[in-house]
Write a protein that holds these residues in place. Structure first.
Motif, PDB file in Angstrom:
ATOM      1  N   ASP A  56       0.848  -1.195   0.000  1.00  0.00           N
ATOM      2  CA  ASP A  56       0.000   0.000   0.000  1.00  0.00           C
ATOM      3  C   ASP A  56       0.887   1.248   0.000  1.00  0.00           C
ATOM      4  OD1 ASP A  56      -1.995   1.866   0.198  1.00  0.00           O
ATOM      5  OD2 ASP A  56      -2.524   1.414   2.280  1.00  0.00           O
ATOM      6  N   SER A  58       0.369   4.122  -0.911  1.00  0.00           N
ATOM      7  CA  SER A  58      -0.329   5.369  -0.591  1.00  0.00           C
ATOM      8  C   SER A  58      -0.680   5.488   0.886  1.00  0.00           C
ATOM      9  CB  SER A  58      -1.610   5.478  -1.422  1.00  0.00           C
ATOM     10  OG  SER A  58      -2.498   4.417  -1.109  1.00  0.00           O
ATOM     11  N   ASN A  59      -0.271   4.513   1.697  1.00  0.00           N
ATOM     12  CA  ASN A  59      -0.540   4.570   3.139  1.00  0.00           C
ATOM     13  C   ASN A  59       0.042   5.861   3.713  1.00  0.00           C
ATOM     14  OD1 ASN A  59      -0.546   4.232   5.956  1.00  0.00           O
ATOM     15  ND2 ASN A  59      -0.196   2.030   5.821  1.00  0.00           N
ATOM     16  N   PRO A  60      -0.793   6.725   4.285  1.00  0.00           N
ATOM     17  CA  PRO A  60      -0.278   8.016   4.766  1.00  0.00           C
ATOM     18  C   PRO A  60       0.735   7.889   5.895  1.00  0.00           C
ATOM     19  CG  PRO A  60      -2.531   7.676   5.501  1.00  0.00           C
ATOM     20  CD  PRO A  60      -2.243   6.593   4.510  1.00  0.00           C
ATOM     21  N   HIS A  64       9.161   7.813   4.034  1.00  0.00           N
ATOM     22  CA  HIS A  64       9.499   8.195   2.662  1.00  0.00           C
ATOM     23  C   HIS A  64      11.002   8.020   2.470  1.00  0.00           C
ATOM     24  CE1 HIS A  64       5.487  10.008   2.018  1.00  0.00           C
ATOM     25  NE2 HIS A  64       5.571  10.218   3.311  1.00  0.00           N
ATOM     26  N   PRO A 110       5.597   2.333  -8.239  1.00  0.00           N
ATOM     27  CA  PRO A 110       4.708   2.926  -7.225  1.00  0.00           C
ATOM     28  C   PRO A 110       5.404   3.302  -5.928  1.00  0.00           C
ATOM     29  CG  PRO A 110       4.330   0.558  -7.420  1.00  0.00           C
ATOM     30  CD  PRO A 110       5.235   0.940  -8.554  1.00  0.00           C
ATOM     31  N   TRP A 111       6.614   2.774  -5.699  1.00  0.00           N
ATOM     32  CA  TRP A 111       7.335   3.083  -4.458  1.00  0.00           C
ATOM     33  C   TRP A 111       8.287   4.262  -4.634  1.00  0.00           C
ATOM     34  CZ3 TRP A 111       7.975  -1.640  -7.092  1.00  0.00           C
ATOM     35  CH2 TRP A 111       6.942  -2.547  -6.838  1.00  0.00           C
ATOM     36  N   GLU A 113       8.429   8.110  -5.348  1.00  0.00           N
ATOM     37  CA  GLU A 113       7.500   9.241  -5.288  1.00  0.00           C
ATOM     38  C   GLU A 113       7.951  10.424  -6.140  1.00  0.00           C
ATOM     39  OE1 GLU A 113       5.631   8.628  -0.844  1.00  0.00           O
ATOM     40  OE2 GLU A 113       7.614   9.529  -1.022  1.00  0.00           O
ATOM     41  N   ARG A 371       2.306  14.202  -0.850  1.00  0.00           N
ATOM     42  CA  ARG A 371       1.307  13.808   0.132  1.00  0.00           C
ATOM     43  C   ARG A 371      -0.098  14.315  -0.244  1.00  0.00           C
ATOM     44  NH1 ARG A 371      -0.023  10.857   1.967  1.00  0.00           N
ATOM     45  NH2 ARG A 371      -0.926  11.717   3.867  1.00  0.00           N
ATOM     46  N   GLY A 372      -0.280  14.733  -1.474  1.00  0.00           N
ATOM     47  CA  GLY A 372      -1.621  15.090  -1.937  1.00  0.00           C
ATOM     48  C   GLY A 372      -2.006  16.536  -1.746  1.00  0.00           C
TER      49      GLY A 372
END
Length: 622
Positions: A56, A58-60, A64, A110-111, A113, A371-372
């Motif tokens: 996952d 996208s797990n907040p 990082h 995906p890992w 960023e 982080r969006g």
């Protein structure tokens, strides 16, 4: 840490080295020596300190990990294999056509960023992500950044160390691989980790000097970093090419596979199949929220009012902050000029001041959007050039950024050319998948500020210093990719195309020409990229001549954007490009426009000359 645990970590490091050598050999390229030096550092991090859910991404709560020394991808991908994220079959597709495992890391994985590879960027980006954790998400994730010693010479690294210390980013850890050798030879300070510490520690950092090949010292350094009240820089003395005698601590081996892969693998103890169960983060709380979204209510201006587009931006962005709790504002100590100060006053918790450090500002924006969050970063258009490499790399990162450049063009007047953004449109148009917008009035500016919020990629809004008349009503829409036809008739002899201040000059020129019996179509191309090709082509077909007018150098701006509409083989109309062609000095805004030949009189004169020449050419010869 027990002897058995030390042995396990050493074995994992050797596996990472073997796999780094293997994938570089298959690709016949890569940077194995830079990977070999940091293998012990990453083995301890992966097995004992990184908190990450590879299932996952996208797990907040995830930590990082940023490879600022992005050329060390053989090591990064070997870590992914050890974590079970990729297979050995995929590992050996390194650098192959279609592979996700590119020569430098990109978010195709995906890992990953952010893209790295332009040295000096990973740590400044890490500062942005750490700021998100501390001030926005308010979550305890840690940001680990693997840096090379060569990149410590970059000015952007100094900006990052300075800002992280100022902000007290205690969950930021810079792991510095001090392997002594750069691409062409020794680095500035070689193995003198103390020289680096003396430069970093006064900036508010905790510094730890270690043997980067000793798992016990590495473990202790990471533990100390996790308990530090300051950001931590771990200065690890290592050997470039460690473990392979044919390349260890030797110049001229950078960026090349090892000379004998079988011998190197044998020296490293052979292949291994160790799998690391990376510890997943423990759930603590959801990310902090600044409220619920609401309807954007932009400021409104009356037609006929005089409003500077920079003022409209500031007021609109402050209003957007009330509607969108996910937007954040970034400044490089010019918020009083860009008008970012309006947002800062109304939304201080989401405002970030970077002082005169444009590289760090843009890098932080990239880190925040990881982080969006939706960053808007504003400075003078001219000063964005300092951070252009960060903007270019942000596009490779598939980052969503919103840039605002004020004081654009010669129309700023007396300040002179050092303050005039005259190449900004060209620079931003050249960025992959970018958007370039140049509004001409207050209501149009306010609408475009809202349009940018959900725009993907790099968006750029160009604003002006001086006041311009409001010509659009407050309820009008301005979709990205559109334009506005302000004057049009079936008798139009030419089309005048402007953006920003030149829209008003084109309108005035059209009035002057009409008084002489010449009809001119006027188009406001507020979206320079993507440009409204349909409207431009229609104008070309119906009037036969396009006159572009821009407060920008002649290269790469509005005129070239319009010309590109016809680059696919469509018949090209007569085209006249009015632009800034001589180096300006100090003068009033009106004098600047006149001297550059882009004011209303110059536009009208260019049209008259064209019509006269066309009439002469059309006369029959005897």
């Amino acid at each position: 840490m027990s002897d058995g645990q030390m042995t396990d970590l050493t074995e994992l490091a050797q596996q990472l080295r073997v796999d780094a050598v293997r994938c570089s050999e298959v690709a016949s390229s890569g940077h194995p020596t830079s990977s070999l030096s940091a293998a012990d550092l990453m083995a301890v991090l992966l097995a004992r300190h990184l908190r990450y859910d590879f299932d996952d991404p996208s797990n907040p709560e995830n930590d990082h990990l940023i490879f600022s020394k992005g050329h060390a991808t053989p090591l990064l991908y070997s870590m992914y294999k050890a974590a079970g994220a990729i297979s050995d079959d995929e590992l050996v597709t390194y650098r192959a056509l279609g592979s996700r495992l590119e020569g430098h890391p990109t978010p195709r994985l995906p890992w990953v960023e952010v893209a790295t590879g332009a040295l000096g960027q990973g740590l400044p980006i890490g500062v942005g992500t750490a700021l998100a954790g501390k001030r926005l998400d308010r979550l305890p994730y840690r940001v680990w950044v693997l840096c090379g010693d060569s990149e410590l010479a970059e000015g952007s690294m100094a900006e990052a160390f300075e800002h992280a210390g100022y902000e007290g980013l205690d969950r930021l850890v810079a792991i510095i691989d001090v392997n002594r050798l750069g691409q062409r030879g020794p680095t500035r300070f070689g193995w003198d980790t103390g020289a680096y510490a003396r430069r970093i520690e006064p900036r508010g950092w905790n510094t730890i000097e270690i043997d980067g090949h000793n798992p016990q010292e590495i473990e202790q350094a990471y533990a100390a970093a996790e308990s530090s009240a300051k950001p931590t820089a771990i200065l690890a003395r290592t050997t470039k090419g460690a473990g392979v005698s044919a390349v260890a601590d030797q110049e001229g081996k950078h960026g090349k596979p090892v000379p004998d892969v079988d011998e190197a693998i044998s020296e490293l103890g052979g292949p291994r199949e160790i799998r690391v169960g990376v510890v997943k983060p423990s759930y603590t709380a959801p990310p902090h929220s600044f409220g619920e979204p609401a309807r954007y209510e932009p400021p409104t201006y009356n037609v006929g009012d005089d409003v500077a587009t920079r003022n409209a931006f500031g007021e609109a962005f402050a209003a957007l902050g009330h509607a969108r709790p996910d937007v954040v504002g970034l400044d490089a100590e010019v918020s009083d000029s860009t008008r970012m100060q309006f947002f800062a006053k109304e939304h201080p918790d989401r405002f970030f001041q970077f002082y005169i450090a444009e590289q760090q500002m843009i890098a932080a924006a990239v880190g925040l959007q990881v982080r969006g969050w939706k960053p808007y970063a504003a400075t003078f258009a001219a000063f964005l050039s300092r951070a252009y490499d960060f903007i270019r790399m942000a596009a490779i990162s598939r980052a969503d950024l919103r840039l605002v450049g004020s004081h654009a063009g010669i129309a700023i007047g007396q300040d002179g050319p050092s303050q005039m953004g005259l190449e900004d449109i060209a620079a931003l148009r050249a960025v992959h998948s970018s958007t370039v917008l140049h509004p001409c009035d207050g209501n149009q500016t306010a609408a475009l500020v809202g349009e940018m919020a959900d725009r993907t990629g790099i968006s750029y809004l160009r604003t002006g210093r001086g006041e311009t008349p409001v010509i659009y009503g407050p309820d009008e829409d301005f979709p990205i990719g559109g334009s506005r036809v302000l004057r049009s008739s079936s008798d139009d002899a030419v089309t005048l195309i402007g953006a920003g201040v030149t829209v008003h000059e084109a309108l005035a020129a059209a009035d002057q020409l009409e008084s002489e019996g010449v009809r001119a179509r006027v188009i406001d191309v507020y979206s320079i990229k993507p440009v409204d090709a349909f409207t431009v082509r229609a104008a070309a077909e119906e009037t036969g001549c396009l006159v572009t007018v821009e407060d920008h150098w002649a290269e790469g701006g509005l005129g070239d954007a319009v010309s590109d509409v016809f680059a696919s083989g469509i018949p090209t109309p007569a085209m006249i490009k009015l632009a800034v062609r001589e180096m300006p000095g100090s003068a009033s805004p009106a004098e600047q426009l006149r001297m550059a030949g882009i004011d209303r009189a110059a536009i009208a004169s260019a049209v008259r000359t064209f019509l006269t020449n066309r009439s002469v050419t059309a006369r029959p010869t005897r």
